[in-house]
Design a protein around this motif. Structure first.
Motif, PDB file in Angstrom:
ATOM      1  N   GLU A  58       0.876  -1.432  -0.134  1.00 11.16           N
ATOM      2  CA  GLU A  58      -0.150   0.025  -0.581  1.00 11.16           C
ATOM      3  C   GLU A  58       0.891   1.404  -0.013  1.00 11.16           C
ATOM      4  N   PRO A  92      -9.549   3.412  -5.125  1.00  9.25           N
ATOM      5  CA  PRO A  92      -9.604   2.670  -5.751  1.00  9.25           C
ATOM      6  C   PRO A  92      -9.157   1.648  -6.641  1.00  9.25           C
ATOM      7  N   ASP A 129      -7.419   3.403  -0.198  1.00 11.01           N
ATOM      8  CA  ASP A 129      -8.534   4.032  -0.352  1.00 11.01           C
ATOM      9  C   ASP A 129      -9.709   5.131  -0.408  1.00 11.01           C
ATOM     10  N   SER A 169      -4.577   9.033   4.790  1.00 13.28           N
ATOM     11  CA  SER A 169      -5.057   7.898   3.740  1.00 13.28           C
ATOM     12  C   SER A 169      -4.555   6.931   3.214  1.00 13.28           C
ATOM     13  N   ARG A 170      -4.411   6.135   2.743  1.00 11.15           N
ATOM     14  CA  ARG A 170      -4.408   4.917   2.427  1.00 11.15           C
ATOM     15  C   ARG A 170      -4.853   5.279   0.987  1.00 11.15           C
TER      16      ARG A 170
END
Length: 825
Positions: free
Chosen positions: A360, A391, A388, A384-385
């Motif tokens: 990630e 997507p 996420d 945030s990732r």
């Protein structure tokens, strides 16, 4: 006592006093050097390597297990031995490894990895080598070994940065066959904090593609002590890699007691099968030396490389312990740079899995323009990732491309491509472009959704295509030209040929239209507004009609700096206009034929012999087919012996005028047969004109009755030109001012007047086509008519008529009717 290692405090004092190190650096370096010299140091378990005098004391790696974890590229740990722990070819000499050394060939998995990291005492003793040498023998002399393993180590302990340390390490390892030295400090997530590289095989600063860090993190996470491993690099060579995963490296080297306690805890955890005890906040220090070829190095070279690598690793750990700042990727200036980027941009750091692979990315920071496809704000994106927030990066392949950028350093430049982002079971399509660059241990990424821009561009392209227009701009200072795509089509060029200069444009204009271009240029120079002109161009054998709207761009001083304009291909419009014009002309010709046929069908057959009269009558239609009028005449005997003489002109042209003429002439004959006088006939015709059409019919007329017995003419007129009487060489107009145009009023006031004629008199009745010409002044044509009437009276009525027509040149835009009557004896 003689031969004893100096204390850490004494060594630190020497480093401060003689080498200029600060106190923190000195303490760190002292700890590293004491470990190399055999003194107990932080993180080491010291064991006696032999009973004989002068044998080196060797620290051995703690028994840390990596059971169940595969480490690609790691060689089998157990060296081949012959005899009681001897190493083939060592001849009693070996490598004084201060960290656990793992060698061999083959990949390891599961329990093999555990055994690889747990060398036995016999292995350690086999690798233990005394460093005493005969001082009388020179280097390279028979019986004398080459440089000792620790020669030049002091210079490594004074390096001020990873880059300098890498260079010094390479210089000392090169004689032993090294082609590159790579250093890195990274956290347990795989984020690179410091790096250094030296040597021809090191392609770029921080390039770890030769020794992938994903292989390193697996070892670092599984062991709490320093260790050395031989790895196969991707180029087919060998890489000796030193790894340290001290959990408190960012602050300071751990005390030996804590280090031993940690090692004990690790040994206990491993022995009991509970796993490893690693701090997720630890920094991993990695030093790697690259050697070409897969053949193992000679024992002496191997010993020296391992000793230098261990020394450099201790120094690298010391540099990390100094609390040096992260890579500049976290500096304040980068935030300002991100904010200055006019498109969405963010700084990403990798998140690595248990095997060190990137699984990630974390969005460390982003600028104010950063938005997601579904409306996420910069505040929601930061922290945030990546997957996420976006997507769709995974199925589109962008995530894998970013991992490649991080691992190889090759930049990513992805032009707009179709992108879909899933949300609540629905795929939201978009057009996305992405740029990514490696910055230290992270990525600087920018992206842009092109939906609105793409729609706007598509609309502009469609508008240009549908309207056949293009735009262009010429920089008058630099000569640079910019054209839209459609401009090339208009001039029959390809975009690869580039736009035309202003001077070259005239070569495409039809020569007859060049004056229009000159006038436009003069107008632009003189005035400050735009100009419009139309020219014909010829390109690729095709003639085009081009409409140009252009204007000059001026600076604040009024000087022209650029010329810009919109060019429209109006060839299709002109072709349509030409087709419509041709159709209109054809329709007019058909209308003329119909009108002429109708008019000729309605006009009476000309009688040249009438009671008491000889007549010459001529009807001449207009040359323009659209100007066919409603001229008419009548000259016929009546039942009561009189001769009806009438001439008229329906106002207007075409079929409607011809139809009006037919209606009035038919009505005239019907009324005349009742015996009514000329005034009464006109009154009846006026009623027909006033009430007979949906719209009032306007016409002029002159009606008379000739009595052949009395030679009298009783006549009246309704707005028509008066007849001309030619008698005794004189020509005069008959006077009757009473009466208005037919259809103009219900009370026209027509009056009948009687004139006595003599033998030889000539009467000329005509319509306005004989005397009306636009180019002549009013009255001139009437004077010419009277003069011509006198001159032609000597001939026959037909000759007289020809003279009138030839001299007066009838109006080609109007039809003409002329009657010449000669009174007989």
């Amino acid at each position: 006592m003689p031969g004893a290692a100096p204390s850490a405090a004494r060594l630190a004092e020497l480093l401060v006093g003689h080498l200029g190190c600060d106190a923190t650096q000195a303490r760190t370096c002292a700890s590293g050097l004491l470990g190399l010299l055999g003194a107990p140091a932080a993180g080491e378990v010291v064991r006696e390597a032999g009973a004989r005098e002068g044998a080196a004391r060797v620290p051995v790696v703690a028994e840390a297990g990596v059971a169940g974890m595969g480490v690609p590229g790691l060689h089998a740990p157990v060296p081949e031995r012959s005899g009681a722990g001897a190493v083939p070819g060592a001849s009693g000499t070996g490598s004084p490894a201060s960290a656990g050394t793992v060698r061999g060939a083959g990949s390891l998995t599961g329990g093999e990895e555990l055994r690889a990291l747990r060398p036995s005492r016999a292995d350690v003793r086999a690798e233990t080598v005394p460093h005493a040498a005969d001082p009388d023998l020179g280097p390279g002399s028979p019986g004398r070994p080459g440089p000792g393993p620790l020669d030049g180590a002091v210079e490594l302990t004074t390096a001020a940065s990873p880059v300098e340390l890498a260079q010094r390490l390479y210089e000392r390892a090169e004689p032993s066959g090294a082609t590159a030295a790579l250093l890195a400090v990274l956290d347990m997530e795989g984020v690179l904090r410091m790096s250094g590289a030296a040597g021809p095989a090191a392609r770029a600063d921080g390039d770890w593609s030769q020794v992938p860090l994903c292989h390193i993190l697996a070892l670092a996470r599984s062991a709490g002590t320093d260790q050395q491993v031989w790895l196969d690099d991707e180029a087919g060579g060998l890489a000796l890699t030193w790894i340290s995963a001290r959990s408190d490296a960012p602050d300071a080297p751990r005390p030996a007691a804590e280090d031993r306690k940690s090692d004990t805890d690790t040994d206990t955890a491993t022995a009991t099968g509970t796993g490893t005890s690693t701090n997720t906040n630890a920094l991993v220090c990695v030093v790697s030396i690259i050697r070409p070829g897969s053949a193992p190095p000679a024992p002496a070279a191997r010993a020296r490389l391992e000793a230098l690598t261990d020394c450099a690793g201790q120094r690298l750990r010391g540099l990390a312990a100094l609390g040096l700042p992260d890579d500049d990727v976290r500096a304040a200036w980068l935030g300002a740079a991100l904010d200055a980027v006019p498109v969405p941009a963010a700084l990403l750091f990798p998140v690595r899995g248990p095997l060190g692979r990137v699984v990630e990315f974390t969005v460390d920071r982003c600028n104010a323009h950063a938005t997601g496809l579904l409306g996420r704000t910069p505040e929601q994106i930061t922290g945030s990732r990546l997957l996420d927030v976006f997507p769709g990066m995974l199925p589109s392949g962008i995530f894998d491309a970013c991992v490649t950028v991080l691992e190889t350093g090759e930049p990513l430049d992805r032009d707009p491509f179709p992108y879909e982002e899933p949300r609540r079971g629905v795929l939201h399509p978009a057009l996305l472009s992405v740029r990514a660059r490696r910055v230290g241990g992270g990525l600087l990424v920018s992206w842009q959704f092109h939906d609105e821009q793409a729609r706007l561009t598509a609309r502009v392209d469609d508008a240009e295509r549908l309207a056949d227009l293009g735009w262009a701009e010429w920089n008058l200072a630099t000569g640079e030209a910019t054209w839209s795509r459609r401009m090339y089509d208009i001039f029959g060029l390809t975009p690869g040929s580039g736009p035309l200069s202003l001077g070259a444009l005239s070569g495409y204009v039809v020569e007859d239209d060049l004056p229009a271009v000159v006038r436009a240029v003069q107008s632009l120079s003189r005035d400050h507004g735009p100009v419009w002109f139309e020219v014909r161009t010829r390109a690729a054998g095709r003639l085009r009609h081009v409409s140009v709207n252009a204007e000059l761009v001026r600076d604040s001083l009024g000087n022209p700096v650029a010329l810009r304009g919109v060019v429209q291909d109006v060839s299709r419009v002109r072709r349509v206009e030409a087709a419509l014009d041709a159709s209109r002309r054809e329709a007019e010709r058909r209308q003329l034929r119909m009108a002429e046929e109708l008019q000729l069908a309605l006009l009476p057959r000309a009688h040249t012999a009438l009671p008491g009269l000889r007549a010459a009558i001529r009807y001449q239609p207009a040359e323009n087919c659209a100007r066919v009028g409603g001229d008419w005449f009548e000259a016929t005997p009546l039942p009561d012996g009189r001769v009806l003489i009438a001439i008229g002109d329906v106002l207007g042209h075409g079929l409607q005028a011809a139809a009006g003429m037919a209606q009035l002439r038919n009505a005239l004959l019907g009324i005349a047969y009742t015996g009514a006088d000329a005034a009464r006939v006109l009154e009846c015709l006026n009623l027909v004109a006033f009430h007979g059409h949906d719209e009032s019919l306007a016409a002029t007329a002159a009606v008379g009755h000739f009595d052949p017995v009395k030679r009298t003419l009783s006549w009246a007129r309704a707005g028509h030109p008066p007849p001309v009487l030619v008698r005794g060489g004189r020509a005069t107009e008959l006077v009757n001012a009473d009466g208005t145009t037919l259809g103009a009023s219900l009370d026209p006031g027509y009056v009948c007047k009687t004139l006595t004629l003599a033998p030889g008199d000539r009467l000329i009745l005509y319509t306005d086509g004989l005397v009306e010409r636009r180019a002549d002044r009013a009255g001139d044509r009437e004077d010419l008519l009277l003069a011509t009437a006198r001159r032609g009276a000597a001939g026959s009525p037909e000759e007289h008529l020809e003279t009138l027509l030839s001299v007066l040149h009838t109006n080609p835009e109007d039809d003409t009717c002329v009657i010449v009557l000669h009174v007989g004896s």
